[in-house]
Design a protein around this motif. Structure first.
Motif, short mmCIF file in Angstrom:
data_model
loop_
_atom_site.label_atom_id
_atom_site.label_comp_id
_atom_site.label_asym_id
_atom_site.label_seq_id
_atom_site.Cartn_x
_atom_site.Cartn_y
_atom_site.Cartn_z
N VAL A 193 0.94 -1.40 -0.17
CA VAL A 193 -0.05 -0.09 -0.08
C VAL A 193 0.83 1.15 -0.13
N HIS A 194 0.58 2.20 -0.70
CA HIS A 194 1.16 3.55 -0.87
C HIS A 194 0.05 4.48 -0.27
N PHE A 195 0.43 5.71 0.05
CA PHE A 195 -0.36 6.57 0.33
C PHE A 195 -0.17 8.03 -0.32
N VAL A 196 -1.22 8.68 -0.83
CA VAL A 196 -1.07 10.04 -1.26
C VAL A 196 -2.20 10.99 -0.86
N GLY A 197 -1.82 12.19 -0.32
CA GLY A 197 -2.97 12.91 0.05
C GLY A 197 -2.94 14.54 -0.22
N HIS A 198 -3.93 15.06 -0.70
CA HIS A 198 -3.67 16.54 -0.94
C HIS A 198 -4.35 17.24 0.22
N SER A 199 -3.48 18.53 0.82
CA SER A 199 -3.85 19.37 1.56
C SER A 199 -4.20 18.37 2.73
N LEU A 200 -5.37 18.61 3.35
CA LEU A 200 -5.79 17.99 4.49
C LEU A 200 -5.61 16.33 4.59
N GLY A 201 -5.58 15.99 3.54
CA GLY A 201 -5.70 14.53 3.11
C GLY A 201 -4.25 14.28 3.52
N GLY A 202 -3.23 15.02 3.37
CA GLY A 202 -2.03 14.70 3.91
C GLY A 202 -1.74 14.42 5.33
N LEU A 203 -2.57 15.06 6.06
CA LEU A 203 -2.60 15.13 7.57
C LEU A 203 -3.39 14.12 8.05
N VAL A 204 -4.32 13.64 7.20
CA VAL A 204 -5.15 12.32 7.36
C VAL A 204 -4.18 11.23 7.32
N ILE A 205 -3.61 11.11 6.26
CA ILE A 205 -2.52 10.28 6.11
C ILE A 205 -1.58 10.03 7.25
N ARG A 206 -0.74 11.12 7.50
CA ARG A 206 -0.02 11.30 8.68
C ARG A 206 -0.51 10.56 9.94
N ALA A 207 -1.59 11.03 10.05
CA ALA A 207 -2.29 10.56 11.45
C ALA A 207 -2.73 8.93 11.46
N TYR A 208 -3.12 8.60 10.27
CA TYR A 208 -3.17 7.00 10.04
C TYR A 208 -2.16 6.10 10.43
N LEU A 209 -1.12 6.56 9.31
CA LEU A 209 0.13 5.91 9.56
C LEU A 209 0.91 6.11 11.22
N GLN A 210 0.59 6.98 11.72
CA GLN A 210 1.07 7.07 13.11
C GLN A 210 0.60 6.17 14.30
N ASN A 211 -1.10 5.82 13.72
CA ASN A 211 -1.78 5.27 14.95
C ASN A 211 -2.21 3.84 14.32
N ALA A 212 -1.83 3.30 13.25
CA ALA A 212 -2.34 2.24 12.75
C ALA A 212 -1.46 1.05 12.54
N ASN A 213 -0.30 0.82 13.32
CA ASN A 213 0.67 -0.12 13.23
C ASN A 213 -0.13 -1.61 13.29
N HIS A 214 -1.06 -1.50 14.24
CA HIS A 214 -1.64 -3.10 14.29
C HIS A 214 -2.26 -3.46 12.92
N THR A 215 -3.03 -2.54 12.28
CA THR A 215 -3.57 -2.79 11.04
C THR A 215 -2.49 -3.08 9.80
N LEU A 216 -1.41 -2.39 9.95
CA LEU A 216 -0.42 -2.66 8.70
C LEU A 216 0.61 -3.53 9.03
N LYS A 217 0.59 -4.28 10.17
CA LYS A 217 1.74 -5.17 10.42
C LYS A 217 1.69 -6.41 9.18
N ASN A 218 0.61 -6.74 8.73
CA ASN A 218 0.59 -7.64 7.41
C ASN A 218 0.53 -7.17 6.22
N VAL A 219 0.94 -5.83 6.08
CA VAL A 219 1.10 -5.15 4.83
C VAL A 219 2.27 -4.51 4.53
N ALA A 220 2.69 -4.55 3.38
CA ALA A 220 4.03 -3.80 3.06
C ALA A 220 3.38 -2.45 2.94
#
Length: 245
Positions: free
Chosen positions: A96-123
């Motif tokens: 999975v890759h992430f792309v965010g425009h404007s506020l969307g970039g902050l949404v992505i930053r927040a998700y990546l900061q808090n979702a280690n449990h969800t992402l543990k089986n995803v590259a």
């Protein structure tokens, strides 16, 4: 009079929205493709990202374009909604890759900061933040006491600079990411900034200390979503981990 026009421009650019959902279920042919989670900005919808989504798909990616309400919403509500959507997007994805425009970039930053449990089986691949107010927006500062900004909810208020800025309260990204900033200012808002800006966000505000690459493009904030060069540089970073300078 000029102040009123400037305020209308601020509200229009930050909150004009579509209402068409462009998410589609992945076909069998998409199973082996890398996934891109695409996040829109304040007051927008997934429809606002259709051109960039199309170009990403043409480059060979699956795209899951988020569609979430922002106006009148709290920061917590927006992040809860987007977390739920991203979790659903990445099911059965191998990379999975992430792309965010404007506020969307902050949404992505927040998700990546808090979702280690969800992402543990995803590259986790690469991420690109486009015109993201990582340190807030001076234009939001200018209108922070306006009743319309208050009406916009906590997420709108979080776009200011300083200690109350959402971007300044997020941790550093631990994935490889690049930042694209626009340099095409507006005559109606340029005097609200101390430096080069895209009409809504300053170039300096987009920067983060641990970004892997950074590039500026002569494009305004709202034009970034449709600009061919922005799409090209985004795809280049996703594929190679750096922009083409």
């Amino acid at each position: 009079m000029l102040l009123k026009i400037t305020f209308v421009l601020f509200i229009t650019l930050f909150t004009a929205t579509g209402c068409v959902n462009t998410n589609q279920a992945s076909s069998g042919d998409d199973i082996d493709k890398d996934l891109i989670v695409l996040a829109h900005g304040l007051g927008r919808s997934d429809w606002a990202m259709w051109k960039l989504a199309q170009r990403l798909e043409q480059a060979g990616y699956k795209v899951c374009s988020l569609d979430y309400a922002t106006i009148g919403e709290s920061v917590e509500a927006v992040l809860k909604d987007t977390t739920k959507q991203i979790d659903a997007c990445i099911i059965n994805s191998s990379k999975v890759h992430f792309v965010g425009h404007s506020l969307g970039g902050l949404v992505i930053r927040a998700y990546l900061q808090n979702a280690n449990h969800t992402l543990k089986n995803v590259a986790i691949g690469n991420s690109v933040l486009i015109g993201t107010p990582n340190k807030g927006s001076e234009l939001a500062d200018h209108f922070k006491n306006s009743w319309l900004i208050t009406l916009g909810g906590g997420i709108s208020k979080s776009l200011v600079t300083g200690v109350n800025s959402l971007g300044n309260n997020l941790g550093e990204l631990t994935v490889k990411f690049g930042v694209i900033a626009g340099t095409k200012s507006s005559s109606l808002t340029n005097d609200k900034f101390n430096g080069v800006n895209d009409g809504l966000v300053s170039v300096e505000s987009t920067k983060l200390a641990n970004m892997h690459d950074f590039i500026t493009i002569n494009v305004s904030h709202s034009e970034m979503r449709y600009n061919e060069n922005v799409a090209y540089q985004t795809i280049h970073f996703l594929q190679k981990g750096y922009f083409k300078h």
